[in-house]
Write a protein that holds these residues in place. Structure first.
Motif, PDB file in Angstrom:
ATOM      1  N   GLY A  11       4.935   1.193  -7.510  1.00  0.00           N
ATOM      2  CA  GLY A  11       4.947   0.032  -7.087  1.00  0.00           C
ATOM      3  C   GLY A  11       7.087  -0.269  -6.227  1.00  0.00           C
ATOM      4  O   GLY A  11       7.225  -1.027  -6.072  1.00  0.00           O
ATOM      5  N   VAL A  12       7.513   1.189  -6.158  1.00  0.00           N
ATOM      6  CA  VAL A  12       8.602   1.310  -6.182  1.00  0.00           C
ATOM      7  C   VAL A  12       8.429   2.628  -4.814  1.00  0.00           C
ATOM      8  O   VAL A  12       9.465   1.754  -3.827  1.00  0.00           O
ATOM      9  CB  VAL A  12       9.645   1.227  -7.145  1.00  0.00           C
ATOM     10  CG1 VAL A  12      11.137   0.809  -6.491  1.00  0.00           C
ATOM     11  CG2 VAL A  12       9.658   0.252  -8.631  1.00  0.00           C
ATOM     12  N   MET A  13       8.750   2.996  -5.134  1.00  0.00           N
ATOM     13  CA  MET A  13       8.463   4.634  -4.218  1.00  0.00           C
ATOM     14  C   MET A  13       7.850   5.666  -4.499  1.00  0.00           C
ATOM     15  O   MET A  13       7.525   6.086  -5.355  1.00  0.00           O
ATOM     16  CB  MET A  13       9.705   4.601  -4.385  1.00  0.00           C
ATOM     17  CG  MET A  13      10.360   6.065  -2.851  1.00  0.00           C
ATOM     18  SD  MET A  13      12.271   6.516  -2.970  1.00  0.00           S
ATOM     19  CE  MET A  13      12.843   4.785  -2.121  1.00  0.00           C
ATOM     20  N   GLY A  14       7.976   6.474  -3.407  1.00  0.00           N
ATOM     21  CA  GLY A  14       6.428   7.593  -3.680  1.00  0.00           C
ATOM     22  C   GLY A  14       7.875   8.092  -3.575  1.00  0.00           C
ATOM     23  O   GLY A  14       8.939   8.291  -3.682  1.00  0.00           O
ATOM     24  N   GLY A  15       6.574   9.819  -4.090  1.00  0.00           N
ATOM     25  CA  GLY A  15       7.382  11.041  -4.064  1.00  0.00           C
ATOM     26  C   GLY A  15       7.200  11.524  -3.202  1.00  0.00           C
ATOM     27  O   GLY A  15       6.808  12.471  -2.182  1.00  0.00           O
TER      28      GLY A  15
ATOM     29  N   LEU B 167       0.992  -0.833  -0.507  1.00  0.00           N
ATOM     30  CA  LEU B 167       0.634  -0.430   0.091  1.00  0.00           C
ATOM     31  C   LEU B 167       1.263   0.878   0.136  1.00  0.00           C
ATOM     32  O   LEU B 167       2.099   1.023   0.341  1.00  0.00           O
ATOM     33  CB  LEU B 167      -0.965  -0.053   1.091  1.00  0.00           C
ATOM     34  CG  LEU B 167      -1.665  -0.899   1.245  1.00  0.00           C
ATOM     35  CD1 LEU B 167      -2.156  -0.859   2.535  1.00  0.00           C
ATOM     36  CD2 LEU B 167      -2.543  -1.566   0.082  1.00  0.00           C
ATOM     37  N   HIS B 168       0.437   2.116   0.090  1.00  0.00           N
ATOM     38  CA  HIS B 168       0.960   3.801  -0.417  1.00  0.00           C
ATOM     39  C   HIS B 168       0.448   4.558   0.571  1.00  0.00           C
ATOM     40  O   HIS B 168      -1.045   4.816  -0.890  1.00  0.00           O
ATOM     41  CB  HIS B 168       1.818   4.267  -1.713  1.00  0.00           C
ATOM     42  CG  HIS B 168       2.463   5.326  -1.263  1.00  0.00           C
ATOM     43  ND1 HIS B 168       3.972   5.465  -0.974  1.00  0.00           N
ATOM     44  CD2 HIS B 168       2.471   6.270  -2.115  1.00  0.00           C
ATOM     45  CE1 HIS B 168       3.928   6.564  -0.761  1.00  0.00           C
ATOM     46  NE2 HIS B 168       3.680   7.132  -1.700  1.00  0.00           N
ATOM     47  N   ALA B 169       0.853   5.374   0.914  1.00  0.00           N
ATOM     48  CA  ALA B 169      -0.196   6.783   1.081  1.00  0.00           C
ATOM     49  C   ALA B 169      -0.245   7.741   0.925  1.00  0.00           C
ATOM     50  O   ALA B 169       1.302   8.410   1.388  1.00  0.00           O
ATOM     51  CB  ALA B 169      -0.637   6.657   3.399  1.00  0.00           C
ATOM     52  N   PHE B 170      -1.237   8.506  -0.023  1.00  0.00           N
ATOM     53  CA  PHE B 170      -0.274   9.639  -0.029  1.00  0.00           C
ATOM     54  C   PHE B 170      -1.201  11.200   0.423  1.00  0.00           C
ATOM     55  O   PHE B 170      -2.506  10.775   1.264  1.00  0.00           O
ATOM     56  CB  PHE B 170      -1.307  10.457  -1.877  1.00  0.00           C
ATOM     57  CG  PHE B 170      -0.501   9.456  -2.420  1.00  0.00           C
ATOM     58  CD1 PHE B 170       0.712  10.058  -3.217  1.00  0.00           C
ATOM     59  CD2 PHE B 170      -0.842   8.751  -3.110  1.00  0.00           C
ATOM     60  CE1 PHE B 170       1.043   9.079  -4.285  1.00  0.00           C
ATOM     61  CE2 PHE B 170      -0.554   7.462  -4.192  1.00  0.00           C
ATOM     62  CZ  PHE B 170       0.561   7.820  -4.298  1.00  0.00           C
ATOM     63  N   ASP B 171      -1.000  12.320   0.648  1.00  0.00           N
ATOM     64  CA  ASP B 171      -0.815  13.545   1.764  1.00  0.00           C
ATOM     65  C   ASP B 171      -2.255  13.849   0.290  1.00  0.00           C
ATOM     66  O   ASP B 171      -1.549  14.493  -0.348  1.00  0.00           O
ATOM     67  CB  ASP B 171      -0.372  15.017   1.414  1.00  0.00           C
ATOM     68  CG  ASP B 171      -0.925  15.822   2.201  1.00  0.00           C
ATOM     69  OD1 ASP B 171      -2.672  15.969   2.012  1.00  0.00           O
ATOM     70  OD2 ASP B 171      -0.158  16.455   3.602  1.00  0.00           O
ATOM     71  N   LEU B 172      -3.232  13.851   0.422  1.00  0.00           N
ATOM     72  CA  LEU B 172      -4.765  13.656  -0.166  1.00  0.00           C
ATOM     73  C   LEU B 172      -4.026  15.438  -1.394  1.00  0.00           C
ATOM     74  O   LEU B 172      -4.740  15.730  -2.250  1.00  0.00           O
ATOM     75  CB  LEU B 172      -5.831  13.704  -0.323  1.00  0.00           C
ATOM     76  CG  LEU B 172      -7.287  13.532  -1.313  1.00  0.00           C
ATOM     77  CD1 LEU B 172      -6.674  13.246  -2.522  1.00  0.00           C
ATOM     78  CD2 LEU B 172      -8.465  13.517  -1.120  1.00  0.00           C
TER      79      LEU B 172
END
Length: 825
Positions: free
Chosen positions: A321-325, A269-274
């Motif tokens: 699938g690898v890393m967020g920004g 899973l990955h969490a973004f700041d909406l």
């Protein structure tokens, strides 16, 4: 995969000892590489309760903590800023062995009595790092308030860890639930899958976030869940403990929940700041050439169309699938979370992770394959945890883009397959019982079973997979030991491989040692080998075949700059091997390599051309152990002649040639057949390495090289060799010494001798070359040993003398030579 037994027992009851469980899992194909307990470093540590805190009278940053141990209370000096009255903490008495985190690297040391700023400290309260339970040494490890005071910490926190070494097909066991299902199948027992659902309020997620997928082959499903009013903070102790047992460092409650669910269900899973997502738009697409993204590690990544990204309305925000920004990461100011749960193409993720050298637990799972159904299941579990732990409000529903839902899989397995593959009969009832424990749906047909594998078992696809699953669960020890029946299949001999081995043996028999170098090299190494057209058709044909001047194939993600291209020549690596060996020995460097050149072809795999390279150093051993003799052209030529003789290749000609790699006048083409014959075969070239090439490759002493075309050698090696009977009549050997122009090739002279003396001359060998003050400038002396023989009689002195005169006349007429002893003194 690290499996905590304490965590695992939440999903299934484990009644057997850990060692027995590890053995059973290993026999079933889920290998347990290591079994260890976290309690082994906790001896002497007990649970205490902070009953009082006071400032240290002699230090502003230290406190005096009174620790209630149940039977007694002790006072310790601590600088930890995170403890409060009522906290339950680990306490280590004097004599306890702990990790000393002030050492680099940390090491075990015994706790000694001490006075800190004049106050005696009777032991210490401990951080997670000092106990070996994690990396955090910034504060004291705070235990749950219901932890019994005075209890041994080993009984409270002790856990057994199974470290699994999984085969690539068992991606389901990269999760706690997957391992629990495996144990349930082996031992029986129901698996308890978390089913809690969050209470949903507010506007639906699909109205606040729009998800689209540009290429459904690269992303089969993408779900987005919205959670409002999230409070970022530390995770509860039980979650931190489980993550650390799994080898994951806790960060904050939101990130920890995504990691927790990934380990629990196997779905990253990955969490973004909406608030940072432009227009609430999520687009899964290939990157555009030249786009950039600063990832969470602070590195700016330059992207192209081979990289799959998650983008908003204006820019990429994550490597899929690898890393967020960095721009969209969750921070202390974040209040609204966009939770990603998706299913990406394994090949795309593997390519991106390798290219940017970003292997991770998430990419490892995506690379092995994840069921698409898991995306929604894991998202709902994470949403409930964020509501429970982080106080979030979960928006109704999920923004779900699922272009092509998976179809149900069924496999029909004839019952005869069990006998054919396992050697035993498996009945319908037994097969249904075993497969049912694995989560399969089974129905009986006339003489087969129809099996619907569970969604989490992507590796069960064909009848043989079903048979293997049954064998794993019932135990391979049930399979009978029987000898195979029938005759073994015929061995198909590979003529090319056998020919290559014959060539390799021939080099070894003639004193050369084999080396094996990397198929990857650098542009610099390639540039250090002189090449280019010469205008001589023979020389250019040799270069094009054995040292082609072509654009090399470049690696997309090389290990280093020294391995950036696939090699198109063997010379640079052979010269490097001669140079490196010369550091350790001053003589007898004779090396060979049989390698491949990789030549690019349009719209096809590269041509792999097989070439042999032979290298010889500057000196060889002399007549005594202390002597060494300078190597010359005849040494490497003699080695090659020995190899050809071993292989049974005859009619070999050495013809002078000029190549940029070799010193002028010290190189030859190796031909089979006469140079003027259109049917001749170019076998290779041999010569003394030029001074330019030696300097470029940091080679101080002289060196000799030969390059051979393995394909042509194999063709000639595989031919049937006629048996040549021994001569019935004795041979007569006589020497011929001549003086002639130094530009005349010795091989041309040898061939002229044989032609002039037919049919009585069987062989002529050069054994001495003289250049000095006894011959005129520009001329040299050559001495040949000629063998005279006849098949039908013993030759007389008159026979030999007549033929020998014919040879002398041929030398005078063809080369303007003087015969020593007759024309000169």
């Amino acid at each position: 995969m690290r499996v905590s037994l304490k965590w695992l027992r939440e999903y299934i009851d484990v009644a057997v000892p850990a060692s027995d469980l590890a053995e059973r899992l290993t026999l079933a194909g889920v290998a347990v590489e290591r079994l260890h307990t976290t309690a082994e470093n906790l001896n002497g540590v007990v649970v205490g309760k902070i009953s009082a805190l006071a400032r240290h009278p002699n230090a502003d940053r230290l406190q005096l903590a009174t620790v209630d141990l149940g039977a007694e209370s002790v006072t310790v000096v601590t600088g930890a800023p995170n403890i409060e009255i009522g906290n339950h903490v680990p306490y280590a008495s004097v004599g306890t062995e702990l990790w000393d985190t002030h050492q680099a690297p940390p090491r075990r040391s015994v706790l000694k009595p001490s006075k800190i700023r004049g106050i005696e400290s009777l032991g210490m309260v401990c951080s997670a790092a000092e106990l070996g339970l994690g990396d955090d040494h910034s504060g004291i490890l705070i235990l749950p308030y219901d932890t019994p005071v005075g209890a041994a910490l080993a009984d409270v926190l002790g856990d057994t860890i199974l470290e699994l070494e999984l085969t690539p097909n068992r991606s389901d066991c990269l999760s706690m639930l997957g391992v629990a299902r495996e144990i349930g199948a082996l031992y029986g027992g129901a698996v308890r899958v978390p089913v809690e659902r969050a209470h949903e309020t507010g506007a639906p997620a699909a109205e606040r976030v729009h998800v689209s997928i540009a290429d459904s082959d690269l992303c089969r499903r993408y779900t987005a869940t919205v959670i409002d009013d999230v409070r970022i903070g530390p995770s509860p102790a039980w979650m931190r403990e489980r993550l650390e047992a799994a080898g994951v460092r806790p960060i904050n409650n939101v990130v920890d929940i995504t990691n927790y669910v990934m380990i629990e269900f196997g779905q990253p899973l990955h969490a973004f700041d909406l608030a940072t997502i432009e227009a609430g738009e999520i687009i899964v697409r290939p990157a555009r050439d030249g786009e950039t993204l600063r990832t969470l590690d602070g590195v700016d990544r330059v992207l192209d169309s081979n990289v799959l990204v998650i983008a908003d309305a204006t820019r990429p925000v994550a490597l899929a699938g690898v890393m967020g920004g960095e721009a969209t990461e969750v921070s202390g100011r974040t209040t609204t979370i966009l939770l990603e749960s998706a299913n990406f193409d394994p090949r795309s993720i593997r390519r991106t992770a390798r290219r940017f050298q970003l292997p991770s637990e998430a990419s490892r799972r995506f690379e092995r394959g994840i069921p698409t159904v898991m995306a929604e299941t894991a998202a709902r579990r994470a949403a409930w945890l964020m509501q429970t732990i982080a106080g979030g409000r979960v928006a109704p529903g999920i923004a779900d883009c699922y272009p092509t839902p998976d179809l149900a899989r069924t496999i029909v397995v004839p019952l005869s397959e069990f006998r054919r593959l396992l050697g035993i009969d498996i009945g319908v009832d037994e097969a249904a019982d075993v497969l049912g424990r694995l989560g399969c749906e089974v129905s009986a047909l006339d003489s087969s079973v129809r099996v619907a594998p569970p969604e989490h078992r992507l590796d069960i696809a064909i009848p043989a997979d079903v048979v293997e699953e049954v064998a794993r669960v019932i135990g391979f020890d049930r399979l009978p030991a029987t000898l195979p029946s029938g005759s073994p299949p015929p061995i198909e001999e590979d003529a090319r491989r056998i020919g290559e081995e014959c060539i390799r043996d021939a080099f070894a028999r003639n004193g050369a040692m084999e080396i094996v170098s990397y198929s990857m090299t650098s542009d610099g190494a390639r540039d250090r080998v002189p090449s280019g057209p010469t205008g001589d058709p023979l020389a250019d044909a040799i270069s094009a075949r054995l040292m082609p001047d072509v654009e090399p194939i470049r690696l997309v993600n090389p290990l280093s700059a020294e391995m950036a291209i696939l090699r198109t020549e063997l010379v640079s690596q052979m010269l490097a091997a001669i140079r490196d060996n010369a550091r350790w020995t001053d003589r007898d460097i004779v090396l060979f390599e049989m390698g491949r050149l990789y030549l690019g072809r349009a719209d096809d795999l590269p041509e792999e051309r097989r070439v042999a390279c032979v290298g010889m150093g500057a000196f060889r051993s002399g007549d005594s152990w202390a002597d060494r003799v300078a190597v010359d052209f005849r040494d490497i030529k003699g080695l090659l002649e020995g190899v050809f003789a071993t292989l049974g290749i005859t009619d070999i000609q050495f013809t002078a040639v000029t190549l940029p790699l070799f010193r002028r006048g010290h190189a030859a083409a190796i031909l089979r057949g006469d140079q003027r014959d259109p049917q001749r075969v170019i076998l290779g070239t041999v010569g003394r390495v030029s001074a330019e090439a030696r300097r470029a490759n940091a080679l101080d002493e002289s060196a000799y090289l030969a390059l051979l075309d393995i394909e042509h050698l194999i063709d000639l090696t595989g031919r049937t060799r006629p048996i040549v009977p021994l001569k019935r009549f004795p041979a007569i050997r006589q020497d011929l010494s001549i003086e002639l122009d130094a530009a005349v090739a010795a091989e041309d002279v040898r061939r002229a001798i044989v032609r002039a003396g037919r049919p009585l001359i069987g062989d002529a060998r050069l054994f001495d070359v003289y250049v000095g003050d006894r011959v005129a400038t520009g001329r040299r002396g050559l001495t040949y040993r000629i063998t005279y023989t006849a098949d039908d009689r013993t030759l007389t002195d008159a026979d030999v003398a007549a033929t020998h005169r014919k040879v002398e006349d041929a030398m005078r007429g063809q080369f303007g030579a003087s015969v020593r002893g007759r024309d000169t003194t």
